[in-house]
Design a protein around this motif. Structure first.
Motif, PDB file in Angstrom:
ATOM      1  N   UNK A   1       0.858  -1.201   0.000  1.00 36.01           N
ATOM      2  CA  UNK A   1       0.000   0.000   0.000  1.00 36.01           C
ATOM      3  C   UNK A   1       0.889   1.245   0.000  1.00 36.01           C
ATOM      4  N   UNK A   2       1.987   1.179   0.760  1.00 35.39           N
ATOM      5  CA  UNK A   2       2.907   2.325   0.816  1.00 35.39           C
ATOM      6  C   UNK A   2       3.486   2.604  -0.572  1.00 35.39           C
ATOM      7  N   UNK A   3       3.831   1.538  -1.289  1.00 37.63           N
ATOM      8  CA  UNK A   3       4.362   1.696  -2.657  1.00 37.63           C
ATOM      9  C   UNK A   3       3.346   2.381  -3.556  1.00 37.63           C
ATOM     10  N   UNK A   4       2.142   1.886  -3.461  1.00 32.73           N
ATOM     11  CA  UNK A   4       1.066   2.432  -4.285  1.00 32.73           C
ATOM     12  C   UNK A   4       0.775   3.881  -3.895  1.00 32.73           C
ATOM     13  N   UNK A   5       0.784   4.116  -2.583  1.00 33.46           N
ATOM     14  CA  UNK A   5       0.492   5.471  -2.091  1.00 33.46           C
ATOM     15  C   UNK A   5       1.617   6.437  -2.462  1.00 33.46           C
ATOM     16  N   UNK A   6       2.861   5.924  -2.469  1.00 34.62           N
ATOM     17  CA  UNK A   6       3.988   6.794  -2.810  1.00 34.62           C
ATOM     18  C   UNK A   6       3.860   7.292  -4.248  1.00 34.62           C
ATOM     19  N   UNK A   7       3.355   6.452  -5.113  1.00 32.39           N
ATOM     20  CA  UNK A   7       3.165   6.869  -6.510  1.00 32.39           C
ATOM     21  C   UNK A   7       1.965   7.798  -6.666  1.00 32.39           C
ATOM     22  N   UNK A   8       0.886   7.418  -6.023  1.00 33.88           N
ATOM     23  CA  UNK A   8      -0.386   8.096  -6.327  1.00 33.88           C
ATOM     24  C   UNK A   8      -0.751   9.201  -5.346  1.00 33.88           C
ATOM     25  N   UNK A   9      -0.045   9.272  -4.241  1.00 31.27           N
ATOM     26  CA  UNK A   9      -0.409  10.202  -3.167  1.00 31.27           C
ATOM     27  C   UNK A   9      -1.901  10.082  -2.871  1.00 31.27           C
ATOM     28  N   UNK A  10      -2.305   8.863  -2.653  1.00 31.06           N
ATOM     29  CA  UNK A  10      -3.719   8.598  -2.399  1.00 31.06           C
ATOM     30  C   UNK A  10      -4.068   8.908  -0.951  1.00 31.06           C
ATOM     31  N   UNK A  11      -5.343   9.154  -0.698  1.00 27.12           N
ATOM     32  CA  UNK A  11      -5.836   9.161   0.680  1.00 27.12           C
ATOM     33  C   UNK A  11      -5.916   7.699   1.088  1.00 27.12           C
ATOM     34  N   UNK A  12      -5.355   7.394   2.265  1.00 26.49           N
ATOM     35  CA  UNK A  12      -5.289   5.980   2.654  1.00 26.49           C
ATOM     36  C   UNK A  12      -6.008   5.758   3.986  1.00 26.49           C
ATOM     37  N   UNK A  13      -6.791   4.700   4.028  1.00 25.36           N
ATOM     38  CA  UNK A  13      -7.350   4.262   5.317  1.00 25.36           C
ATOM     39  C   UNK A  13      -6.814   2.868   5.604  1.00 25.36           C
ATOM     40  N   UNK A  14      -6.169   2.741   6.766  1.00 25.39           N
ATOM     41  CA  UNK A  14      -5.735   1.418   7.213  1.00 25.39           C
ATOM     42  C   UNK A  14      -6.843   0.901   8.121  1.00 25.39           C
ATOM     43  N   UNK A  15      -7.450  -0.192   7.706  1.00 23.33           N
ATOM     44  CA  UNK A  15      -8.572  -0.712   8.479  1.00 23.33           C
ATOM     45  C   UNK A  15      -8.169  -2.001   9.177  1.00 23.33           C
TER      46      UNK A  15
ATOM     47  N   UNK B   1     -11.616   4.006  -3.874  1.00 23.84           N
ATOM     48  CA  UNK B   1     -11.502   3.571  -5.270  1.00 23.84           C
ATOM     49  C   UNK B   1     -10.877   2.185  -5.362  1.00 23.84           C
ATOM     50  N   UNK B   2     -10.217   1.770  -4.297  1.00 26.28           N
ATOM     51  CA  UNK B   2      -9.498   0.498  -4.346  1.00 26.28           C
ATOM     52  C   UNK B   2      -9.377  -0.087  -2.931  1.00 26.28           C
ATOM     53  N   UNK B   3      -9.726  -1.365  -2.817  1.00 27.16           N
ATOM     54  CA  UNK B   3      -9.484  -2.087  -1.562  1.00 27.16           C
ATOM     55  C   UNK B   3      -8.223  -2.918  -1.781  1.00 27.16           C
ATOM     56  N   UNK B   4      -7.295  -2.875  -0.837  1.00 25.72           N
ATOM     57  CA  UNK B   4      -6.083  -3.705  -0.956  1.00 25.72           C
ATOM     58  C   UNK B   4      -6.061  -4.697   0.197  1.00 25.72           C
ATOM     59  N   UNK B   5      -5.828  -5.950  -0.115  1.00 26.74           N
ATOM     60  CA  UNK B   5      -5.678  -6.958   0.929  1.00 26.74           C
ATOM     61  C   UNK B   5      -4.695  -8.025   0.471  1.00 26.74           C
TER      62      UNK B   5
ATOM     63  N   UNK C   1     -17.750  -8.394   6.047  1.00 27.18           N
ATOM     64  CA  UNK C   1     -18.795  -7.374   6.178  1.00 27.18           C
ATOM     65  C   UNK C   1     -18.165  -6.043   6.596  1.00 27.18           C
ATOM     66  N   UNK C   2     -17.212  -6.143   7.532  1.00 23.98           N
ATOM     67  CA  UNK C   2     -16.567  -4.924   8.041  1.00 23.98           C
ATOM     68  C   UNK C   2     -15.824  -4.200   6.912  1.00 23.98           C
ATOM     69  N   UNK C   3     -15.099  -4.960   6.089  1.00 24.59           N
ATOM     70  CA  UNK C   3     -14.331  -4.342   4.990  1.00 24.59           C
ATOM     71  C   UNK C   3     -15.288  -3.725   3.969  1.00 24.59           C
ATOM     72  N   UNK C   4     -16.345  -4.476   3.633  1.00 24.20           N
ATOM     73  CA  UNK C   4     -17.289  -3.986   2.617  1.00 24.20           C
ATOM     74  C   UNK C   4     -18.022  -2.732   3.104  1.00 24.20           C
ATOM     75  N   UNK C   5     -18.364  -2.707   4.406  1.00 23.98           N
ATOM     76  CA  UNK C   5     -19.038  -1.527   4.966  1.00 23.98           C
ATOM     77  C   UNK C   5     -18.124  -0.314   4.918  1.00 23.98           C
ATOM     78  N   UNK C   6     -16.885  -0.501   5.338  1.00 21.69           N
ATOM     79  CA  UNK C   6     -15.932   0.621   5.356  1.00 21.69           C
ATOM     80  C   UNK C   6     -15.658   1.120   3.932  1.00 21.69           C
ATOM     81  N   UNK C   7     -15.585   0.170   2.990  1.00 21.30           N
ATOM     82  CA  UNK C   7     -15.337   0.555   1.588  1.00 21.30           C
ATOM     83  C   UNK C   7     -16.472   1.425   1.074  1.00 21.30           C
ATOM     84  N   UNK C   8     -17.685   1.020   1.411  1.00 21.04           N
ATOM     85  CA  UNK C   8     -18.856   1.802   0.956  1.00 21.04           C
ATOM     86  C   UNK C   8     -18.849   3.176   1.618  1.00 21.04           C
TER      87      UNK C   8
END
Lengths: 136, 272, 295
Positions: free
Chosen positions: C20-34, C135-139, C123-130
């Motif tokens: 996620x850090x790699x992806x975030x470093x490129x995209x400067x995305x808003x990140x939620x660690x759940x 734009x992207x769930x990473x697991x 359910x928890x992941x899907x709820x938080x995603x909604x």
């Protein structure tokens, strides 16, 4: 502030501009959309915009070059750069050269709306120093 | 100047073939003749003979011809040595073969998208057209910039016929290339063959004094899939057309797995 | 871009955070660690209580904080878009005629949130995603995070999420992004996500077209032609391959061994019919590589 803000959107993918125009016009902004950076630059010579949302990778001219042109005319304009091919270097370069924000595609409408909201707030603060929140 | 016949049809493979052929023409002098052969479909029963039939055939062709003229025009804006589309009504392979034989072409280019199903390339190489080809054939599969060629030589692809045909096609192009001698096995790890194959000496003799020199000579043993992975960075794979392709042809299996365009080199009949 | 990273307390979750850090470093995305804490059998046993100092020692919280550090440290001290290092004074009008000069710590360009949810992990992941409109769930993929809380929920998340899901494998850089697209209905965000993956991994792109009895649908030819010319103009090596519809699942399972397979499974997708749950299960159990489900 309730005055209508002028926003220029530049992306060589027509679908991006169309999507953003609908959204931002609904929020009460005046929006012009361009897919050709050269035409956008021509328009920028004629008219000053408050916010520019521009793609970075375009064929004729890249978004950073467009931003440089914008700043030559108006330092106040907030430039938000968007890209489908994001890299850390590109993000750094964008912000070092004065972009207000760097957004990687894909993004949801709320994300761009929030960023535009922040840019408008920054413009308001710069234009009226006696507003509610002031940087010291 | 190389004379190339490019087969077109209103499909993606032809977009790739035309574009690839035009890119090649930037590397060496090449005149490109696009050809469209409209095959009669099952339901197409000609209403009559003579001029009535001809009018009916022309009507059938118009729509597709317009699409292909558009395709050719878009390429012509960049690549000028592109002659007008030749349109023929009849059996595709027969018509192309006739044209290749009578037109004195050096190269036939057609598009064929890579497929997961390996049998497609085998079927094509077994076709009457491929068995009777009087010149080299280029199968354009993807739009890749031509940077470096891999030339596969071996028992089925003798240096003595393959290399002169290749050198004739790319004359004056300064193209970079590597040589590969491969031993294809059903399974087992990919590994180098340590003793230098005799065919490399033969290749050296052919190249002597021509200015042609491979950047690398590789001798590898492996399964078709492993070898295909190993060579996928090359932008063109050149070899000989197997004379009698068998059902399990390792080289064709390997080529099926590579995404690069394939060049089957053959010296033009009459020019030997 | 907004990324939601689904994590549990297993040690393997650190590689998900690194990816996620790699992806975030490129995209400067808003990140939620759940962080996910599975449902307690006894409802009285709430894992965390308000003001509970012991919660600090909870393995999930420790792990989440470690993962947050991984993300922040990835950028180096001065380059993180998540740093709140800029302290400024701001004069705030509390009420009419009454002002307060506040020292505030702003300056982060992008958001990095750390959140916890208890209950059924999928359910928890899907709820938080909604809720987060990510734009992207990473697991992690089910092999890599075997034994962790999330391992058994991977398939459900992949199949039921409304948004794209990237299932990452440990320390494996794909050679190629193999995109199985349904060219009629592919969404713009999906194409954009593919482009970001090609950039992130500096990988080639292979676009897979589906054929039925050796024939492509008429408009697919022209659409694919446009796509490959677009990539050629953008100097991206984009290859094309055709696969018979009935062999797609087998092809994807084979391609997934060395590549990042991306499958468009939006609501209108033809592929969601081909990749029925059993095929997805086969794909998940057979692959040690990453998989991207596009929506």
């Amino acid at each position: 502030m309730s005055e209508t803000r002028k926003i220029l959107i530049l992306d060589d993918e027509p679908i991006v501009g169309e999507r953003l125009k609908t959204l931002l016009a609904k929020d009460g902004h005046y929006v012009e959309v361009f897919t050709d950076p050269r035409l956008a630059i021509q328009r920028l010579e004629e008219k000053t915009f408050d916010i520019i949302v521009s793609d970075i990778r375009m064929r004729e001219l890249d978004g950073i070059q467009v931003m440089n042109q914008v700043f030559q005319k108006s330092k106040k304009t907030k430039v938000i750069l968007i890209t489908g091919y994001a890299t850390l270097e590109l993000a750094r370069e964008s912000l070092t050269k004065g972009a207000f924000d760097f957004i990687a595609k894909p993004f949801k409408s709320n994300e761009i709306r929030t960023t535009i909201g922040r840019a408008l707030e920054a413009l308001d603060n710069e234009e009226s120093p006696r507003s509610r929140t002031t940087s010291m | 100047m190389i004379k190339a016949l490019v087969s077109v049809y209103p499909d993606l493979a032809s977009v790739i073939a035309m574009n690839y052929a035009c890119r090649l023409s930037k590397m060496f002098a090449m005149e490109i003749q696009p050809i469209f052969v409209k095959e009669p479909e099952e339901g197409d029963k000609a209403p009559a003979v003579g001029w009535v039939r001809q009018t009916w055939e022309n009507g059938l062709l118009d729509v597709e011809q317009e699409a292909m003229n558009k395709l050719i025009e878009s390429e012509r804006s960049v690549y000028v040595k592109l002659t007008s589309l030749q349109v023929i009504y009849g059996d595709r392979d027969e018509a192309i073969l006739d044209n290749l034989l009578q037109g004195g072409y050096d190269l036939f280019v057609e598009g064929s998208i890579s497929r997961f199903e390996k049998s497609v390339l085998l079927q094509r190489t077994c076709s009457r057209l491929y068995r009777k080809l009087p010149c080299s054939v280029m199968i354009a599969r993807n739009l890749i910039d031509l940077n470096k060629i891999l030339v596969i030589i071996g028992d089925a692809a003798p240096a003595s016929t393959l290399l002169p045909a290749l050198m004739k096609l790319f004359k004056g192009s300064n193209v970079r290339f590597d040589l590969l001698y491969s031993k294809i096995i059903d399974s087992g790890p990919l590994e180098p063959i340590y003793s230098e194959p005799e065919i490399f000496n033969e290749a050296d003799e052919i190249f002597h004094g021509t200015g042609w020199k491979p950047e690398k000579k590789l001798a590898l043993q492996g399964s078709p899939r492993d070898l295909a992975t190993q060579i996928e960075e090359y932008s063109l794979v050149a070899t000989s057309l197997p004379s009698e392709p068998e059902r399990h042809n390792g080289l064709l299996e390997l080529l099926s797995d590579t995404p690069s365009p394939i060049l089957f080199c053959r010296q033009r009949i009459g020019m030997l | 871009m907004k990324i939601l990273a689904a994590l549990d307390s297993s040690s393997q979750s650190t590689f998900v955070a690194t990816e996620v850090a790699r992806l975030a470093a490129n995209t400067w995305a808003d990140v939620t660690l759940l962080g996910i804490e599975p449902e307690a059998v006894n409802t009285d046993q709430r894992p965390f209580a308000k003001g509970d100092r012991k919660a600090e020692d909870h393995p999930l919280i420790k792990s989440l904080r470690e993962n947050r550090n991984i993300l922040q440290n990835y950028f180096g001290p001065d380059n993180s878009p998540y740093n709140h290092s800029v302290v400024t004074s701001e004069l705030v009008e509390v009420e009419n005629g009454f002002w307060e000069d506040l020292q505030v710590c702003r300056g982060s360009i992008k958001q990095l949130n750390t959140r916890l949810r208890t209950g059924n992990p999928a359910k928890a992941v899907l709820t938080e995603a909604r809720n987060s409109q990510c734009d992207l769930i990473v697991l992690g993929n089910s092999i890599s995070i075997f034994g962790g809380v999330l391992a058994r929920s991977v398939k459900k998340i992949l199949l039921e999420a409304d948004t794209s899901v990237l299932m990452v494998a440990e320390s494996k850089n794909p050679r190629r992004i193999v995109a199985c697209l349904d060219h009629d209905n592919i969404s713009q965000p999906s194409l954009e996500l593919i482009n970001q993956m090609v950039t992130l991994y500096d990988a080639d792109l292979e676009i897979v077209g589906l054929t039925t009895q050796d024939t492509l649908a008429n408009n697919v030819d022209s659409k694919m032609g446009e796509i490959i010319k677009y990539y050629a103009a953008n100097k991206i090596k984009a290859l094309v391959r055709f696969v018979e519809e009935n062999r797609l699942a087998t092809f994807a399972a084979q391609a997934a061994q060395d590549n990042l397979v991306a499958i468009w499974m939006g609501k209108k997708s033809l592929l969601s019919r081909i990749f029925h749950p059993r095929s997805v299960e086969k794909l998940l159990s057979g692959t040690e590589s990453s998989l991207l489900i596009l929506r």
